[in-house]
Motif scaffolding. Structure first.
Motif, PDB file in Angstrom:
ATOM      1  N   GLU A 292     -28.004   2.996   6.691  1.00 14.22           N
ATOM      2  CA  GLU A 292     -26.540   3.057   6.571  1.00 14.22           C
ATOM      3  C   GLU A 292     -25.889   2.859   7.931  1.00 14.22           C
TER       4      GLU A 292
ATOM      5  N   THR B 265     -23.675  -0.372   9.077  1.00 10.07           N
ATOM      6  CA  THR B 265     -22.334  -0.174   9.625  1.00 10.07           C
ATOM      7  C   THR B 265     -22.199  -0.852  10.981  1.00 10.07           C
TER       8      THR B 265
ATOM      9  N   SER C 252     -21.897  -4.577  10.389  1.00 12.58           N
ATOM     10  CA  SER C 252     -20.560  -4.886   9.864  1.00 12.58           C
ATOM     11  C   SER C 252     -19.494  -4.784  10.946  1.00 12.58           C
ATOM     12  N   LEU C 253     -19.625  -3.780  11.784  1.00  9.57           N
ATOM     13  CA  LEU C 253     -18.662  -3.576  12.864  1.00  9.57           C
ATOM     14  C   LEU C 253     -18.692  -4.751  13.837  1.00  9.57           C
TER      15      LEU C 253
ATOM     16  N   GLU D  75     -18.299   7.759   8.594  1.00 14.97           N
ATOM     17  CA  GLU D  75     -17.177   7.566   7.672  1.00 14.97           C
ATOM     18  C   GLU D  75     -15.899   7.184   8.413  1.00 14.97           C
TER      19      GLU D  75
ATOM     20  N   ARG E 111     -16.116   3.523   9.457  1.00 13.68           N
ATOM     21  CA  ARG E 111     -15.939   2.675   8.263  1.00 13.68           C
ATOM     22  C   ARG E 111     -14.472   2.611   7.842  1.00 13.68           C
ATOM     23  N   ARG E 112     -13.797   3.746   7.896  1.00 12.91           N
ATOM     24  CA  ARG E 112     -12.386   3.763   7.491  1.00 12.91           C
ATOM     25  C   ARG E 112     -11.491   3.044   8.479  1.00 12.91           C
TER      26      ARG E 112
ATOM     27  N   ASN F 214     -12.181  -0.624   8.246  1.00 10.05           N
ATOM     28  CA  ASN F 214     -12.197  -1.138   6.885  1.00 10.05           C
ATOM     29  C   ASN F 214     -13.513  -1.851   6.553  1.00 10.05           C
ATOM     30  N   LEU F 215     -14.613  -1.147   6.784  1.00  9.79           N
ATOM     31  CA  LEU F 215     -15.943  -1.728   6.560  1.00  9.79           C
ATOM     32  C   LEU F 215     -16.467  -1.344   5.198  1.00  9.79           C
TER      33      LEU F 215
END
Length: 94
Positions: A15, A19, A22-23, A86, A89-90, A93-94
């Motif tokens: 995870e 992340t 994605s970032l 979290e 991610r917020r 916006n991932l």
């Protein structure tokens, strides 16, 4: 597969890795988009100037991402790991 047990919450390394990927992808897309957006205003650039812009923009991205990435990779984060994951991610916006 390693995980971090955080008082009832469970963060798996995959995870965190997902992340991070994605970032980086999000920031790279923004970087490329902004270069494309202003490219017309920059006029004719030499290869050296293009390399300088590329290097500068990469360095800015690395600098901005340095702390969030370090926090996500910190194995001693404990209960903070879930919160940081979290939050990143917020925010992005991932």
């Amino acid at each position: 597969m390693a995980s971090i047990d955080t008082a009832g919450s469970h963060v798996v390394e995959s995870e965190i890795s997902a992340t991070l990927v994605s970032l980086r992808e999000r920031f790279e897309a923004v970087r490329r988009g902004e270069i494309q957006r202003v490219r017309g205003r920059l006029g004719n650039l030499s290869p050296a100037q293009e390399n300088a812009i590329d290097s500068l923009s990469h360095a800015l991205i690395e600098r901005v991402l340095q702390t969030p990435i370090a926090m996500l990779k910190n194995p001693s984060a404990g209960t903070l790991a879930v919160f940081v994951l979290e939050t990143v991610r917020r925010i992005f916006n991932l």
